[in-house]
Scaffold this motif. Structure first.
Motif, PDB file in Angstrom:
ATOM      1  N   GLY A  62       0.857  -1.264   0.052  1.00  0.00           N
ATOM      2  CA  GLY A  62       0.006   0.003   0.030  1.00  0.00           C
ATOM      3  C   GLY A  62       0.687   1.024  -0.285  1.00  0.00           C
ATOM      4  N   ILE A  63       1.989   1.481   0.819  1.00  0.00           N
ATOM      5  CA  ILE A  63       2.574   2.201   0.678  1.00  0.00           C
ATOM      6  C   ILE A  63       3.614   2.577  -0.633  1.00  0.00           C
ATOM      7  N   ILE A  64       3.978   1.406  -1.330  1.00  0.00           N
ATOM      8  CA  ILE A  64       4.610   1.588  -2.698  1.00  0.00           C
ATOM      9  C   ILE A  64       3.589   2.050  -3.573  1.00  0.00           C
ATOM     10  N   ILE A  65       2.381   1.562  -3.603  1.00  0.00           N
ATOM     11  CA  ILE A  65       1.286   2.102  -4.398  1.00  0.00           C
ATOM     12  C   ILE A  65       1.275   3.511  -4.372  1.00  0.00           C
ATOM     13  N   GLY A  66       1.110   3.750  -2.977  1.00  0.00           N
ATOM     14  CA  GLY A  66       0.954   5.233  -2.752  1.00  0.00           C
ATOM     15  C   GLY A  66       1.743   6.341  -3.202  1.00  0.00           C
TER      16      GLY A  66
ATOM     17  N   ILE B  60       1.025   6.470  -6.851  1.00  0.00           N
ATOM     18  CA  ILE B  60      -0.065   7.357  -6.995  1.00  0.00           C
ATOM     19  C   ILE B  60       0.257   8.839  -6.724  1.00  0.00           C
ATOM     20  N   GLY B  61       1.156   9.163  -5.762  1.00  0.00           N
ATOM     21  CA  GLY B  61       1.510  10.446  -5.350  1.00  0.00           C
ATOM     22  C   GLY B  61       2.068  11.241  -6.726  1.00  0.00           C
ATOM     23  N   ALA B  62       3.019  10.407  -7.432  1.00  0.00           N
ATOM     24  CA  ALA B  62       3.837  10.757  -8.551  1.00  0.00           C
ATOM     25  C   ALA B  62       2.880  11.126  -9.526  1.00  0.00           C
ATOM     26  N   LEU B  63       1.901  10.301  -9.716  1.00  0.00           N
ATOM     27  CA  LEU B  63       0.824  10.275 -10.953  1.00  0.00           C
ATOM     28  C   LEU B  63      -0.036  11.463 -10.556  1.00  0.00           C
ATOM     29  N   GLY B  64      -0.311  11.818  -9.338  1.00  0.00           N
ATOM     30  CA  GLY B  64      -1.251  13.002  -9.124  1.00  0.00           C
ATOM     31  C   GLY B  64      -0.538  13.907  -9.498  1.00  0.00           C
ATOM     32  N   ARG B  65       0.727  14.267  -9.215  1.00  0.00           N
ATOM     33  CA  ARG B  65       1.550  15.379  -9.411  1.00  0.00           C
ATOM     34  C   ARG B  65       1.563  15.726 -10.791  1.00  0.00           C
ATOM     35  N   LEU B  66       1.865  14.699 -11.716  1.00  0.00           N
ATOM     36  CA  LEU B  66       1.832  14.667 -13.062  1.00  0.00           C
ATOM     37  C   LEU B  66       0.470  14.905 -13.677  1.00  0.00           C
ATOM     38  N   VAL B  67      -0.358  14.751 -13.403  1.00  0.00           N
ATOM     39  CA  VAL B  67      -1.810  15.162 -13.758  1.00  0.00           C
ATOM     40  C   VAL B  67      -2.054  16.679 -13.793  1.00  0.00           C
ATOM     41  N   ILE B  68      -1.694  17.171 -12.645  1.00  0.00           N
ATOM     42  CA  ILE B  68      -1.696  18.642 -12.466  1.00  0.00           C
ATOM     43  C   ILE B  68      -0.788  19.356 -13.609  1.00  0.00           C
ATOM     44  N   PRO B  69      -1.436  20.233 -14.259  1.00  0.00           N
ATOM     45  CA  PRO B  69      -0.709  20.997 -15.137  1.00  0.00           C
ATOM     46  C   PRO B  69       0.041  22.170 -14.268  1.00  0.00           C
ATOM     47  N   GLY B  70       1.357  22.640 -15.136  1.00  0.00           N
ATOM     48  CA  GLY B  70       2.097  23.503 -14.312  1.00  0.00           C
ATOM     49  C   GLY B  70       2.963  23.021 -13.443  1.00  0.00           C
ATOM     50  N   ARG B  71       3.759  23.843 -12.802  1.00  0.00           N
ATOM     51  CA  ARG B  71       4.735  23.496 -11.818  1.00  0.00           C
ATOM     52  C   ARG B  71       4.111  23.595 -10.413  1.00  0.00           C
ATOM     53  N   GLN B  72       4.317  22.635  -9.729  1.00  0.00           N
ATOM     54  CA  GLN B  72       3.920  22.832  -8.313  1.00  0.00           C
ATOM     55  C   GLN B  72       5.083  22.736  -7.293  1.00  0.00           C
ATOM     56  N   ARG B  73       5.124  23.911  -6.374  1.00  0.00           N
ATOM     57  CA  ARG B  73       5.949  24.414  -5.627  1.00  0.00           C
ATOM     58  C   ARG B  73       5.957  23.709  -4.216  1.00  0.00           C
ATOM     59  N   ILE B  74       5.939  22.382  -4.340  1.00  0.00           N
ATOM     60  CA  ILE B  74       6.014  21.459  -2.970  1.00  0.00           C
ATOM     61  C   ILE B  74       6.953  20.564  -3.146  1.00  0.00           C
ATOM     62  N   PRO B  75       7.608  20.200  -1.823  1.00  0.00           N
ATOM     63  CA  PRO B  75       8.761  19.140  -2.043  1.00  0.00           C
ATOM     64  C   PRO B  75       8.125  17.754  -2.316  1.00  0.00           C
ATOM     65  N   ILE B  76       9.179  17.192  -2.783  1.00  0.00           N
ATOM     66  CA  ILE B  76       8.870  15.915  -3.385  1.00  0.00           C
ATOM     67  C   ILE B  76       8.134  14.732  -2.407  1.00  0.00           C
TER      68      ILE B  76
ATOM     69  N   LEU C 107       6.642  15.692   0.189  1.00  0.00           N
ATOM     70  CA  LEU C 107       5.086  16.013   0.774  1.00  0.00           C
ATOM     71  C   LEU C 107       4.191  15.413  -0.612  1.00  0.00           C
ATOM     72  N   THR C 108       4.577  15.276  -1.605  1.00  0.00           N
ATOM     73  CA  THR C 108       4.002  14.866  -2.701  1.00  0.00           C
ATOM     74  C   THR C 108       3.450  13.308  -2.731  1.00  0.00           C
ATOM     75  N   LEU C 109       4.732  12.745  -2.129  1.00  0.00           N
ATOM     76  CA  LEU C 109       4.722  10.932  -1.899  1.00  0.00           C
ATOM     77  C   LEU C 109       3.769  10.976  -0.447  1.00  0.00           C
ATOM     78  N   VAL C 110       3.793  11.673   0.353  1.00  0.00           N
ATOM     79  CA  VAL C 110       2.897  11.758   1.536  1.00  0.00           C
ATOM     80  C   VAL C 110       1.574  11.643   1.161  1.00  0.00           C
ATOM     81  N   ILE C 111       1.150  12.588   0.161  1.00  0.00           N
ATOM     82  CA  ILE C 111      -0.193  12.873  -0.261  1.00  0.00           C
ATOM     83  C   ILE C 111      -0.687  11.598  -1.053  1.00  0.00           C
ATOM     84  N   GLY C 112       0.272  10.952  -1.808  1.00  0.00           N
ATOM     85  CA  GLY C 112      -0.131   9.783  -2.605  1.00  0.00           C
ATOM     86  C   GLY C 112      -0.234   8.897  -1.572  1.00  0.00           C
TER      87      GLY C 112
END
Length: 89
Positions: A9-13, A16-32, A34-39
């Protein structure tokens, strides 16, 4: 839930976080990190939501569950990037 289920579940998460970041257009100014935790959080919530909707266990790949998880991760990354950007400026 077994230990292997939690680890997978953690690995899939993380994915998922990386995919979620790729879906959003533009640049997100948050640390990676934090993206992984969100995933990871989006994967857990998405699994629970898919189970509540009755689409968590299907034969083969659970595309609906995966779509829910990616959508939640994208929403989480978008909201966090908006809040994180305002806080830092």
């Amino acid at each position: 839930m077994e230990v292997t289920g939690i680890i997978s579940g953690i690995i899939i998460g993380l994915v998922i976080g990386a995919l979620g970041r790729l879906v959003i257009p533009g640049r997100q100014r948050i640390p990676i990190w934090l993206t992984l935790v969100i995933g990871v959080v989006a994967a857990l919530i998405g699994t629970a939501l898919a189970a509540a909707l009755g689409v968590a266990d299907t034969r083969g790949i659970d595309w609906i569950e995966l779509g829910i998880q990616v959508a939640l991760a994208a929403l989480g990354v978008s909201l966090t990037a908006g809040m994180y950007g305002r806080r830092r400026e």
